[in-house]
Design a protein around this motif. Structure first.
Motif, PDB file in Angstrom:
ATOM      1  N   ASP A 126      30.761  35.804  42.633  1.00  0.00           N
ATOM      2  CA  ASP A 126      30.510  36.885  41.681  1.00  0.00           C
ATOM      3  C   ASP A 126      31.398  36.803  40.438  1.00  0.00           C
ATOM      4  O   ASP A 126      31.841  37.837  39.904  1.00  0.00           O
ATOM      5  CB  ASP A 126      30.687  38.251  42.352  1.00  0.00           C
ATOM      6  CG  ASP A 126      29.734  38.454  43.523  1.00  0.00           C
ATOM      7  OD1 ASP A 126      28.818  37.625  43.695  1.00  0.00           O
ATOM      8  OD2 ASP A 126      29.901  39.427  44.274  1.00  0.00           O
ATOM      9  N   GLN A 128      31.502  36.677  36.820  1.00  0.00           N
ATOM     10  CA  GLN A 128      30.427  37.140  35.950  1.00  0.00           C
ATOM     11  C   GLN A 128      30.524  36.674  34.501  1.00  0.00           C
ATOM     12  O   GLN A 128      29.522  36.603  33.797  1.00  0.00           O
ATOM     13  CB  GLN A 128      30.362  38.667  35.988  1.00  0.00           C
ATOM     14  CG  GLN A 128      30.003  39.201  37.372  1.00  0.00           C
ATOM     15  CD  GLN A 128      30.005  40.718  37.426  1.00  0.00           C
ATOM     16  OE1 GLN A 128      30.604  41.386  36.593  1.00  0.00           O
ATOM     17  NE2 GLN A 128      29.324  41.267  38.418  1.00  0.00           N
ATOM     18  N   SER A 196      44.954  35.707  45.901  1.00  0.00           N
ATOM     19  CA  SER A 196      45.112  37.160  46.002  1.00  0.00           C
ATOM     20  C   SER A 196      46.512  37.533  45.528  1.00  0.00           C
ATOM     21  O   SER A 196      47.495  36.899  45.950  1.00  0.00           O
ATOM     22  CB  SER A 196      44.896  37.632  47.440  1.00  0.00           C
ATOM     23  OG  SER A 196      45.258  38.992  47.570  1.00  0.00           O
ATOM     24  N   GLY A 217      37.261  34.675  43.009  1.00  0.00           N
ATOM     25  CA  GLY A 217      36.463  35.884  43.105  1.00  0.00           C
ATOM     26  C   GLY A 217      36.204  36.550  41.770  1.00  0.00           C
ATOM     27  O   GLY A 217      36.621  36.086  40.706  1.00  0.00           O
ATOM     28  N   ASN A 218      35.534  37.670  41.848  1.00  0.00           N
ATOM     29  CA  ASN A 218      35.145  38.468  40.685  1.00  0.00           C
ATOM     30  C   ASN A 218      36.351  38.843  39.825  1.00  0.00           C
ATOM     31  O   ASN A 218      37.436  39.112  40.340  1.00  0.00           O
ATOM     32  CB  ASN A 218      34.425  39.724  41.170  1.00  0.00           C
ATOM     33  CG  ASN A 218      34.075  40.669  40.058  1.00  0.00           C
ATOM     34  OD1 ASN A 218      34.804  41.603  39.765  1.00  0.00           O
ATOM     35  ND2 ASN A 218      32.936  40.434  39.415  1.00  0.00           N
ATOM     36  N   GLU A 219      36.123  38.870  38.495  1.00  0.00           N
ATOM     37  CA  GLU A 219      37.207  39.146  37.548  1.00  0.00           C
ATOM     38  C   GLU A 219      37.921  40.471  37.822  1.00  0.00           C
ATOM     39  O   GLU A 219      39.147  40.563  37.665  1.00  0.00           O
ATOM     40  CB  GLU A 219      36.668  39.158  36.116  1.00  0.00           C
ATOM     41  CG  GLU A 219      36.259  37.796  35.582  1.00  0.00           C
ATOM     42  CD  GLU A 219      34.822  37.412  35.886  1.00  0.00           C
ATOM     43  OE1 GLU A 219      34.331  36.459  35.278  1.00  0.00           O
ATOM     44  OE2 GLU A 219      34.190  38.084  36.747  1.00  0.00           O
ATOM     45  N   GLY A 220      37.167  41.492  38.203  1.00  0.00           N
ATOM     46  CA  GLY A 220      37.782  42.803  38.414  1.00  0.00           C
ATOM     47  C   GLY A 220      38.181  43.077  39.846  1.00  0.00           C
ATOM     48  O   GLY A 220      39.271  43.592  40.122  1.00  0.00           O
ATOM     49  N   GLN A 221      37.301  42.715  40.790  1.00  0.00           N
ATOM     50  CA  GLN A 221      37.508  43.060  42.193  1.00  0.00           C
ATOM     51  C   GLN A 221      38.164  41.953  43.009  1.00  0.00           C
ATOM     52  O   GLN A 221      38.647  42.200  44.117  1.00  0.00           O
ATOM     53  CB  GLN A 221      36.155  43.413  42.837  1.00  0.00           C
ATOM     54  CG  GLN A 221      35.394  44.527  42.145  1.00  0.00           C
ATOM     55  CD  GLN A 221      36.187  45.805  42.084  1.00  0.00           C
ATOM     56  OE1 GLN A 221      36.825  46.212  43.049  1.00  0.00           O
ATOM     57  NE2 GLN A 221      36.165  46.467  40.931  1.00  0.00           N
ATOM     58  N   GLY A 222      38.175  40.741  42.490  1.00  0.00           N
ATOM     59  CA  GLY A 222      38.727  39.626  43.255  1.00  0.00           C
ATOM     60  C   GLY A 222      37.775  39.171  44.340  1.00  0.00           C
ATOM     61  O   GLY A 222      36.570  39.471  44.314  1.00  0.00           O
ATOM     62  N   SER A 224      35.845  39.003  47.879  1.00  0.00           N
ATOM     63  CA  SER A 224      35.318  40.061  48.750  1.00  0.00           C
ATOM     64  C   SER A 224      36.119  40.132  50.047  1.00  0.00           C
ATOM     65  O   SER A 224      36.835  39.195  50.421  1.00  0.00           O
ATOM     66  CB  SER A 224      33.850  39.774  49.071  1.00  0.00           C
ATOM     67  OG  SER A 224      33.736  38.597  49.857  1.00  0.00           O
ATOM     68  N   GLN A 225      35.965  41.239  50.748  1.00  0.00           N
ATOM     69  CA  GLN A 225      36.684  41.423  51.999  1.00  0.00           C
ATOM     70  C   GLN A 225      36.290  40.375  53.030  1.00  0.00           C
ATOM     71  O   GLN A 225      37.149  39.824  53.735  1.00  0.00           O
ATOM     72  CB  GLN A 225      36.409  42.829  52.559  1.00  0.00           C
ATOM     73  CG  GLN A 225      37.259  43.186  53.771  1.00  0.00           C
ATOM     74  CD  GLN A 225      38.748  43.172  53.462  1.00  0.00           C
ATOM     75  OE1 GLN A 225      39.169  43.563  52.382  1.00  0.00           O
ATOM     76  NE2 GLN A 225      39.554  42.705  54.410  1.00  0.00           N
ATOM     77  N   SER A 244      48.102  40.010  37.457  1.00  0.00           N
ATOM     78  CA  SER A 244      47.238  38.926  37.913  1.00  0.00           C
ATOM     79  C   SER A 244      46.945  37.990  36.751  1.00  0.00           C
ATOM     80  O   SER A 244      47.185  38.318  35.587  1.00  0.00           O
ATOM     81  CB  SER A 244      45.919  39.475  38.484  1.00  0.00           C
ATOM     82  OG  SER A 244      45.187  40.154  37.474  1.00  0.00           O
TER      83      SER A 244
END
Length: 264
Positions: A126, A128, A196, A217-222, A224-225, A244
């Motif tokens: 993800d 983006q 992380s 991972g995603n730029e904002g959320q990193g 996924s779990q 970060s």
């Protein structure tokens, strides 16, 4: 050498070929449906030619037809269909600024997810931003990683913006798009590493000399779990105290730490 194709003129913006080309430049749905995209500008076309690939067709503005670099490309692809447009018509369509006005239509093949993932691989979950995706593809290629897997939420690698940011990296690596993260995890047979900011394990404490899967991972959320639950979480030391790093920068640091260790 094969005889050179003549220039075929296109003078109307309603020409079906031109409409299709404009659709590819502007709409992801057209690119997906036709499995085609457009390479715009001399540098991308040159990278495509150096990779030993042949486009479907070439479109060039009248003012560019005598440019030496454009002629070198045309000479390398003598049998490829070529269309010449008035400068004004070409400029209506182009997405680049000033430069050598030439573009090519190419086919983009679908690549299925392998049954086993057992060699160095970069996974983009993800991610983006088109610039980040293109930069990560280019970095992976430079680091010798030959396979990149993109989940469904990642920017499309054959979009004009990602192509420009990748600077032709797409032509020398295997790119798999629209993959499901659960399916990727099921097929991995090598360790998965995900960055992380909360991880205690430092990147520089890892042994990176054997095949590795990197997940960005995603730029904002990193990440996924589910990815973090199946990965070795690593941090990049930041003595300056920033929260970060940009995902493309983090990816470059990780992949080239891997390169450094393998060169020792």
């Amino acid at each position: 050498m094969l005889p050179e194709k003549p220039f075929l003129p296109i003078t109307s913006r309603d020409n079906p070929r031109l409409k299709h080309l404009r659709g590819l430049l502007e709409h992801a749905s057209v690119r997906r449906k036709s499995s085609q995209t457009v390479l715009e500008g001399i540098h991308l076309l040159d990278a495509y030619q150096r990779a030993g690939k042949i486009p479907d067709s070439i479109f060039i503005a009248e003012s560019a037809q005598t440019h030496p670099e454009a002629n070198d490309l045309l000479d390398a692809w003598p049998s490829v269909a070529r269309f010449i447009l008035p400068d004004a018509l070409y400029k209506e369509m182009r997405t680049l600024g000033q430069g050598i006005d030439i573009m090519a239509l190419i086919d983009t093949a679908f690549v299925a997810l392998p049954e086993q993932l057992n060699t160095d691989v970069l996974i983009l979950e993800d991610v983006q931003d088109a610039g980040n995706v293109g930069t990560l593809l280019r970095t992976a290629a430079a680091a010798g990683i030959k396979q990149v897997i993109c989940t469904k939420g990642t920017a499309l690698v054959w979009s004009p913006r990602v192509l420009r940011a990748g600077m032709g990296a797409q032509f020398g690596i295997q790119v798999i798009e629209h993959a499901d993260i659960k399916e990727i995890l099921e097929r991995l047979t090598i360790p998965l590493h995900a960055t992380s900011s909360h991880a205690n394990q430092s990147l520089y404490a890892l042994n990176l000399k054997t095949p590795i899967a990197w997940l960005m991972g995603n730029e904002g959320q990193g990440a996924s779990q589910i990815a973090l639950e199946n990965a070795i979480s690593v941090s990049i030391p930041q003595p300056g105290g920033q929260e970060s790093l940009n995902v493309a920068v983090a990816g470059a640091v990780c992949m080239f730490e891997m390169v450094r260790q393998r060169l020792i």
